[in-house]
Design a protein around this motif. Structure first.
Motif, PDB file in Angstrom:
ATOM      1  N   GLN A   4      66.778 -46.839 -60.134  1.00  0.00           N
ATOM      2  CA  GLN A   4      67.773 -47.551 -59.318  1.00  0.00           C
ATOM      3  C   GLN A   4      67.950 -46.889 -57.960  1.00  0.00           C
ATOM      4  O   GLN A   4      68.040 -47.571 -56.939  1.00  0.00           O
ATOM      5  CB  GLN A   4      69.112 -47.630 -60.052  1.00  0.00           C
ATOM      6  N   ILE A   5      68.023 -45.569 -57.946  1.00  0.00           N
ATOM      7  CA  ILE A   5      68.149 -44.855 -56.673  1.00  0.00           C
ATOM      8  C   ILE A   5      66.909 -45.071 -55.826  1.00  0.00           C
ATOM      9  O   ILE A   5      67.002 -45.342 -54.619  1.00  0.00           O
ATOM     10  CB  ILE A   5      68.414 -43.351 -56.902  1.00  0.00           C
ATOM     11  N   ASN A   7      64.924 -47.595 -55.817  1.00  0.00           N
ATOM     12  CA  ASN A   7      64.935 -48.964 -55.318  1.00  0.00           C
ATOM     13  C   ASN A   7      65.940 -49.145 -54.185  1.00  0.00           C
ATOM     14  O   ASN A   7      65.645 -49.779 -53.170  1.00  0.00           O
ATOM     15  CB  ASN A   7      65.234 -49.938 -56.465  1.00  0.00           C
ATOM     16  N   LYS A   8      67.126 -48.572 -54.336  1.00  0.00           N
ATOM     17  CA  LYS A   8      68.179 -48.750 -53.339  1.00  0.00           C
ATOM     18  C   LYS A   8      67.866 -48.074 -52.013  1.00  0.00           C
ATOM     19  O   LYS A   8      68.308 -48.533 -50.961  1.00  0.00           O
ATOM     20  CB  LYS A   8      69.514 -48.214 -53.869  1.00  0.00           C
ATOM     21  N   PHE A   9      67.125 -46.988 -52.058  1.00  0.00           N
ATOM     22  CA  PHE A   9      66.881 -46.206 -50.851  1.00  0.00           C
ATOM     23  C   PHE A   9      65.422 -46.228 -50.417  1.00  0.00           C
ATOM     24  O   PHE A   9      64.930 -45.274 -49.826  1.00  0.00           O
ATOM     25  CB  PHE A   9      67.375 -44.772 -51.053  1.00  0.00           C
ATOM     26  N   HIS A  12      61.800 -52.194 -48.319  1.00  0.00           N
ATOM     27  CA  HIS A  12      61.255 -53.332 -49.053  1.00  0.00           C
ATOM     28  C   HIS A  12      60.678 -54.308 -48.034  1.00  0.00           C
ATOM     29  O   HIS A  12      61.426 -55.048 -47.391  1.00  0.00           O
ATOM     30  CB  HIS A  12      62.348 -54.011 -49.885  1.00  0.00           C
ATOM     31  N   TRP A  59      74.589 -58.184 -48.319  1.00  0.00           N
ATOM     32  CA  TRP A  59      74.312 -57.908 -49.728  1.00  0.00           C
ATOM     33  C   TRP A  59      73.494 -59.023 -50.374  1.00  0.00           C
ATOM     34  O   TRP A  59      72.667 -58.762 -51.255  1.00  0.00           O
ATOM     35  CB  TRP A  59      75.602 -57.634 -50.494  1.00  0.00           C
ATOM     36  N   ALA A  62      70.081 -58.231 -49.308  1.00  0.00           N
ATOM     37  CA  ALA A  62      69.626 -57.040 -50.035  1.00  0.00           C
ATOM     38  C   ALA A  62      69.230 -57.402 -51.463  1.00  0.00           C
ATOM     39  O   ALA A  62      68.249 -56.884 -51.992  1.00  0.00           O
ATOM     40  CB  ALA A  62      70.711 -55.971 -50.032  1.00  0.00           C
ATOM     41  N   ALA A  63      69.984 -58.285 -52.081  1.00  0.00           N
ATOM     42  CA  ALA A  63      69.649 -58.712 -53.445  1.00  0.00           C
ATOM     43  C   ALA A  63      68.265 -59.338 -53.484  1.00  0.00           C
ATOM     44  O   ALA A  63      67.485 -59.101 -54.415  1.00  0.00           O
ATOM     45  CB  ALA A  63      70.696 -59.702 -53.968  1.00  0.00           C
ATOM     46  N   ARG A  66      65.530 -56.496 -52.740  1.00  0.00           N
ATOM     47  CA  ARG A  66      65.404 -55.437 -53.756  1.00  0.00           C
ATOM     48  C   ARG A  66      64.930 -55.951 -55.117  1.00  0.00           C
ATOM     49  O   ARG A  66      64.520 -55.165 -55.947  1.00  0.00           O
ATOM     50  CB  ARG A  66      66.754 -54.749 -53.945  1.00  0.00           C
ATOM     51  N   ASN A  67      65.044 -57.235 -55.337  1.00  0.00           N
ATOM     52  CA  ASN A  67      64.741 -57.742 -56.678  1.00  0.00           C
ATOM     53  C   ASN A  67      63.610 -58.716 -56.617  1.00  0.00           C
ATOM     54  O   ASN A  67      63.532 -59.795 -56.651  1.00  0.00           O
ATOM     55  CB  ASN A  67      65.996 -58.362 -57.291  1.00  0.00           C
TER      56      ASN A  67
END
Length: 67
Positions: A4-5, A7-9, A12, A59, A62-63, A66-67
């Motif tokens: 998770q970390i 992916n978040k940082f 993409h 957000w 970002a969703a 990131r996904n």
């Protein structure tokens, strides 16, 4: 390692079709921002509404990225 970390940082790169979706979300958010700007009196609440709308668009994009 925490996935998770990571992916978040991480950067993409946009996949095909994503830039158009990002733009669509930004355009709808902008439309609502103009409505809020025109109809709501200048106030702290108006500022918060605009800030939170900006965050919502961020957000949402970002969703997608990131996904």
């Amino acid at each position: 390692m925490n996935d998770q970390i990571e992916n978040k940082f991480s950067y993409h790169a946009p996949k095909p079709g994503q830039p158009e979706i990002y733009q669509e979300i930004r355009e709808k958010a902008k439309e609502l921002a103009y409505l809020i700007d025109q109809k709501a009196p200048d106030s702290r609440e108006k500022s918060l509404a605009t800030t939170n709308l900006e965050q919502a668009a961020f957000w949402a994009n970002a969703a997608i990225s990131r996904n």
